[in-house]
Enzyme design. Structure first.
Site, PDB file in Angstrom:
ATOM      1  N   GLY A  18       0.846  -1.260   0.112  1.00 28.23           N
ATOM      2  CA  GLY A  18      -0.023  -0.179  -0.131  1.00 28.23           C
ATOM      3  C   GLY A  18       0.929   1.356  -0.128  1.00 28.23           C
ATOM      4  NE  ARG A  71     -12.328 -12.511 -12.694  1.00 28.19           N
ATOM      5  CZ  ARG A  71     -11.100 -12.163 -12.101  1.00 28.19           C
ATOM      6  NH1 ARG A  71     -10.691 -11.193 -11.517  1.00 28.19           N
ATOM      7  NH2 ARG A  71     -10.317 -13.050 -12.291  1.00 28.19           N
ATOM      8  CG  LEU A  99     -11.285  -4.117 -11.992  1.00 28.49           C
ATOM      9  CD1 LEU A  99     -11.640  -3.001 -12.001  1.00 28.49           C
ATOM     10  CD2 LEU A  99     -11.015  -5.048 -10.674  1.00 28.49           C
ATOM     11  CG  HIS A 115       1.595  -1.396 -15.088  1.00 30.26           C
ATOM     12  ND1 HIS A 115       1.540  -2.569 -14.715  1.00 30.26           N
ATOM     13  CD2 HIS A 115       2.344  -1.678 -16.347  1.00 30.26           C
ATOM     14  CE1 HIS A 115       2.269  -3.563 -15.294  1.00 30.26           C
ATOM     15  NE2 HIS A 115       3.116  -2.856 -16.030  1.00 30.26           N
ATOM     16  CG  ASP A 147      -9.537  -1.660 -21.222  1.00 31.59           C
ATOM     17  OD1 ASP A 147      -8.777  -2.491 -20.662  1.00 31.59           O
ATOM     18  OD2 ASP A 147      -9.378  -1.104 -22.473  1.00 31.59           O
ATOM     19  CD  GLU A 180       4.920   2.496  -9.295  1.00 32.20           C
ATOM     20  OE1 GLU A 180       3.569   2.123  -8.627  1.00 32.20           O
ATOM     21  OE2 GLU A 180       5.766   1.663  -9.154  1.00 32.20           O
TER      22      GLU A 180
HETATM   23  C1  GRF Z   1       3.060  -0.797  -7.624  1.00 30.60           C
HETATM   24  O1  GRF Z   1       4.531  -1.122  -8.225  1.00 30.60           O
HETATM   25  C2  GRF Z   1       2.084  -0.516  -8.665  1.00 30.60           C
HETATM   26  O2  GRF Z   1       2.537   0.141  -9.874  1.00 30.60           O
HETATM   27  C3  GRF Z   1       1.721  -2.050  -9.120  1.00 30.60           C
HETATM   28  O3  GRF Z   1       1.596  -2.630  -7.947  1.00 30.60           O
HETATM   29  C4  GRF Z   1       2.682  -1.907  -7.071  1.00 30.60           C
HETATM   30  C5  GRF Z   1       1.885  -1.667  -5.618  1.00 30.60           C
HETATM   31  O4  GRF Z   1       2.849  -1.121  -4.685  1.00 30.60           O
HETATM   32  N1  GRF Z   1       0.442  -1.779  -9.763  1.00 30.60           N
HETATM   33  P1  GRF Z   1       2.200  -0.500  -3.356  1.00 30.60           P
HETATM   34  O5  GRF Z   1       1.399  -1.665  -2.628  1.00 30.60           O
HETATM   35  O6  GRF Z   1       1.320   0.685  -3.887  1.00 30.60           O
HETATM   36  O7  GRF Z   1       3.425  -0.007  -2.744  1.00 30.60           O
END
Ligand code: GRF
Length: 209
Positions: A18, A71, A99, A115, A147, A180
């Site tokens: 997280g 799911r 999803l 991502h 999507d 990120e």
């Molecule tokens: C991140 O690298 C994100 O880009 C990918 O999963 C990872 C999650 O990391 N989708 P965190 O749990 O937010 O630290």
């Protein structure tokens, strides 16, 4: 903030540590997302660090276990939870699930994901390692609408960094993660502003300068 504007009520869906969730929570606390609030944090994994972090912060949080369930059943419960918290924007942050079409239809153009690669290169798991092993010279991250396809919807923004001579897959991942954390806040700010159009695959900011 205007409580009538549901677009500003965020849900965070996660499965792991997280850190992106915490970066968003920090941005809200420090005033970088003044018109957003976290309405609920949902994890599909009981021991996700992010779920505990939400509890520690006193934020509404919910465990909705996915393992061993169809799911459609799981997603229906998630949708009900999101609706009961009047969520307007769903932010996937390390949520390790595709999803269902029903989920996506319930929140049209209101589900986003981060991502750790410059999509469309290296979708799927361990994107940073994929990129490093491929020998790319530039890596980065992408925030995009979600999507039904893996890591596929229209791109909101990307941040790029050079791959250094000294990098290994771990150090590259760490440096991408720093990007990120900034990119997700920036993307949410753009969505919350409402000042954009989606034309085909193209995310077009509409702010008139
Ligand atoms: C991140 O690298 C994100 O880009 C990918 O999963 C990872 C999650 O990391 N989708 P965190 O749990 O937010 O630290």
């Amino acid at each position: 903030m205007d409580p009538a504007n549901k677009a500003h009520r965020l849900a965070i869906l996660l499965s792991g540590r997280g850190s992106n969730f915490l970066a968003i929570a920090n941005s809200i606390r420090e005033g970088r997302l003044p018109s957003a609030e976290i309405a609920v944090v949902i994890s599909n994994v009981a021991d996700a660090g992010g779920l505990q972090a939400a509890a520690d912060l006193g934020l509404p949080h919910q465990l909705i276990v996915s393992k061993g369930r169809p799911r459609a059943d799981h997603d229906a419960e998630v949708i009900t939870c999101l609706q009961s918290h009047r969520v307007g924007l769903v932010c996937l942050a390390g949520y390790m699930r595709l999803l269902s079409p029903e989920f996506i239809a319930a929140f049209p153009n209101k589900i986003i994901n981060i991502h750790p690669s410059l999509l469309p290169a290296f979708p799927g798991l361990e994107a940073q390692r994929q990129a490093f092993d491929y020998g790319v010279k530039v890596a980065g991250c992408t925030v995009h609408f979600v999507d039904e396809h893996l890591d596929h919807g229209p791109i909101i923004l990307q941040r790029a960094i050079p791959v250094l001579e000294s990098d290994d897959a771990h150090s590259l991942s760490q440096r991408i993660l720093v990007e990120e954390h900034q990119a997700y806040t920036e993307a949410i700010a753009r969505i919350v502003s409402g000042d954009y159009e989606i034309r085909g695959r193209r995310f077009v900011p509409c702010t008139k300068l």
